[in-house]
Scaffold this motif. Structure first.
Motif, short mmCIF file in Angstrom:
data_model
loop_
_atom_site.label_atom_id
_atom_site.label_comp_id
_atom_site.label_asym_id
_atom_site.label_seq_id
_atom_site.Cartn_x
_atom_site.Cartn_y
_atom_site.Cartn_z
N GLY A 96 0.82 -1.20 0.00
CA GLY A 96 0.00 0.00 0.00
C GLY A 96 0.85 1.26 0.00
N THR A 97 1.40 1.60 -1.16
CA THR A 97 2.31 2.74 -1.25
C THR A 97 1.60 4.06 -1.02
OG1 THR A 97 3.49 1.50 -2.96
CG2 THR A 97 4.08 3.83 -2.69
N GLY A 98 0.41 4.21 -1.63
CA GLY A 98 -0.31 5.47 -1.54
C GLY A 98 0.52 6.62 -2.10
N SER A 99 0.70 7.65 -1.30
CA SER A 99 1.49 8.82 -1.72
C SER A 99 2.99 8.56 -1.68
CB SER A 99 1.18 10.00 -0.80
OG SER A 99 1.69 9.75 0.50
N GLY A 100 3.42 7.51 -0.95
CA GLY A 100 4.83 7.24 -0.78
C GLY A 100 5.39 7.70 0.55
N TYR A 101 4.56 8.33 1.38
CA TYR A 101 5.05 8.88 2.66
C TYR A 101 5.59 7.78 3.58
CZ TYR A 101 4.98 11.08 7.27
OH TYR A 101 5.33 11.52 8.53
N GLY A 102 4.84 6.72 3.74
CA GLY A 102 5.29 5.64 4.61
C GLY A 102 6.59 5.02 4.12
N ALA A 103 6.70 4.86 2.79
CA ALA A 103 7.92 4.30 2.21
C ALA A 103 9.11 5.22 2.46
CB ALA A 103 7.73 4.06 0.72
N ALA A 104 8.87 6.53 2.40
CA ALA A 104 9.94 7.50 2.66
C ALA A 104 10.45 7.37 4.08
CB ALA A 104 9.45 8.92 2.39
N VAL A 105 9.53 7.25 5.04
CA VAL A 105 9.94 7.07 6.43
C VAL A 105 10.71 5.76 6.59
CG1 VAL A 105 9.12 6.80 8.81
CG2 VAL A 105 8.03 8.48 7.31
N LEU A 106 10.18 4.69 6.01
CA LEU A 106 10.86 3.39 6.10
C LEU A 106 12.24 3.42 5.47
CD1 LEU A 106 7.86 1.01 5.26
CD2 LEU A 106 9.14 1.08 7.42
N SER A 107 12.41 4.21 4.42
CA SER A 107 13.70 4.26 3.73
C SER A 107 14.82 4.77 4.63
CB SER A 107 13.60 5.14 2.48
OG SER A 107 13.64 6.52 2.81
N LEU A 108 14.46 5.55 5.65
CA LEU A 108 15.45 6.07 6.60
C LEU A 108 15.69 5.11 7.76
CD1 LEU A 108 14.22 9.78 6.74
CD2 LEU A 108 16.00 8.79 5.29
N LEU A 109 14.90 4.04 7.80
CA LEU A 109 15.00 3.08 8.91
C LEU A 109 15.54 1.73 8.47
CD1 LEU A 109 11.50 3.82 10.49
CD2 LEU A 109 13.71 4.51 11.42
N ALA A 110 15.55 1.47 7.16
CA ALA A 110 15.95 0.16 6.64
C ALA A 110 16.94 0.34 5.50
CB ALA A 110 14.72 -0.60 6.15
N ARG A 111 17.57 -0.74 5.11
CA ARG A 111 18.54 -0.68 4.01
C ARG A 111 17.85 -0.54 2.66
NH1 ARG A 111 20.73 -5.10 1.27
NH2 ARG A 111 20.07 -6.50 2.96
N GLU A 112 16.73 -1.25 2.48
CA GLU A 112 16.04 -1.26 1.19
C GLU A 112 14.56 -1.44 1.42
OE1 GLU A 112 16.88 -3.25 -3.20
OE2 GLU A 112 17.67 -4.20 -1.39
N VAL A 113 13.75 -0.72 0.65
CA VAL A 113 12.30 -0.79 0.78
C VAL A 113 11.69 -1.12 -0.58
CG1 VAL A 113 10.18 0.45 1.39
CG2 VAL A 113 12.31 0.90 2.65
N HIS A 114 10.87 -2.16 -0.61
CA HIS A 114 10.06 -2.50 -1.77
C HIS A 114 8.61 -2.21 -1.40
CE1 HIS A 114 13.39 -4.63 -3.81
NE2 HIS A 114 13.76 -4.91 -2.56
N THR A 115 7.92 -1.42 -2.21
CA THR A 115 6.57 -1.02 -1.86
C THR A 115 5.63 -1.26 -3.04
OG1 THR A 115 5.18 0.82 -1.04
CG2 THR A 115 7.07 1.42 -2.44
#
Length: 229
Positions: A96-115
């Motif tokens: 559930g990418t939506g606008s991408g906000y959650g993925a942006a936050v996750l990108s600063l917490l993990a090495r790689e994010v697939h959304t």
């Protein structure tokens, strides 16, 4: 020159509002993970909502975005990120990418994010936005999110931003040893609760983390009444 000055002032206002939101709506609701708070502080939520909603970007509420969808409230994003217990070296799957906000936050917490986003227009917008803002470790896909993402598995964490009646089987087989699945389960009629499933020695344990309200998870392994046509 006047336009640039106004832009800088606007940015300052957003930064102040973001910090106020963190102090009043996250810390006071027991979001204490310092890495999560730092990530929320670094992501400009105003860039992930339509221009007419930017003044509301740091209210702790969901906001409308394109395609009749919403961006989750900051507390919910922070809660799910904290529940995933990320340390920085993980490969994460977000449903559930939506606008991408959650993925942006996750990108600063993990090495790689697939959304994964099921709506092509939203996926395209989010991919462009994330690239423009410099979140280079995020990969956006247009797929049925209930199937997971076999080609990038296994995942150290799977975060699902829509509710299912039961845990989809593909997530279970795509989780690495020690990995966590954060997902709301239930329906509007029975109530929804956030769960954390952890894979240890090949077996999933579960924890109930609290009550939440989410839209239904749509797809092959989603709510039976909400399969796409």
């Amino acid at each position: 020159m006047s336009s640039n000055s106004e832009s800088v002032q606007s940015d300052d206002n957003f930064i102040s509002a973001r910090q106020t939101m963190i102090e009043q709506h996250l810390r006071q609701r027991e979001i204490t993970d310092p890495r999560v708070l730092e990530a929320i502080a670094r992501v400009p939520r105003e860039q992930f909502v339509p221009p007419e909603s930017q003044r509301f970007a740091y209210n702790d509420c969901a906001l409308p975005i394109d395609c009749h969808q919403t961006i989750s409230q900051p507390y919910t994003v922070a809660f799910m990120c904290a529940a995933a217990q990320l340390t920085g070296n993980e490969v994460v799957l977000e449903i559930g990418t939506g606008s991408g906000y959650g993925a942006a936050v996750l990108s600063l917490l993990a090495r790689e994010v697939h959304t994964i986003e099921r709506i092509p227009a939203l996926a395209s917008q989010a991919a462009e936005r994330l690239q423009r803002l410099g979140y280079d470790n995020v990969h956006v896909y247009t797929e049925d999110g209930t199937l997971g993402l076999t080609q990038a598995a296994p995942f150290d964490a799977i975060i699902v931003t829509a509710s299912s009646e039961e845990l989809p089987e593909p997530y279970q087989v795509q989780l690495s040893e020690g990995g966590r699945i954060i997902i709301p389960l239930g329906s509007e009629s029975t109530g929804q609760r956030m769960y954390r499933f952890t894979l240890n020695n090949g077996k999933l344990s579960e924890e109930v983390l609290g009550a939440f309200v989410f839209v239904p998870l749509i797809g092959k392994y989603g709510h039976p009444s909400d399969h796409p046509e």
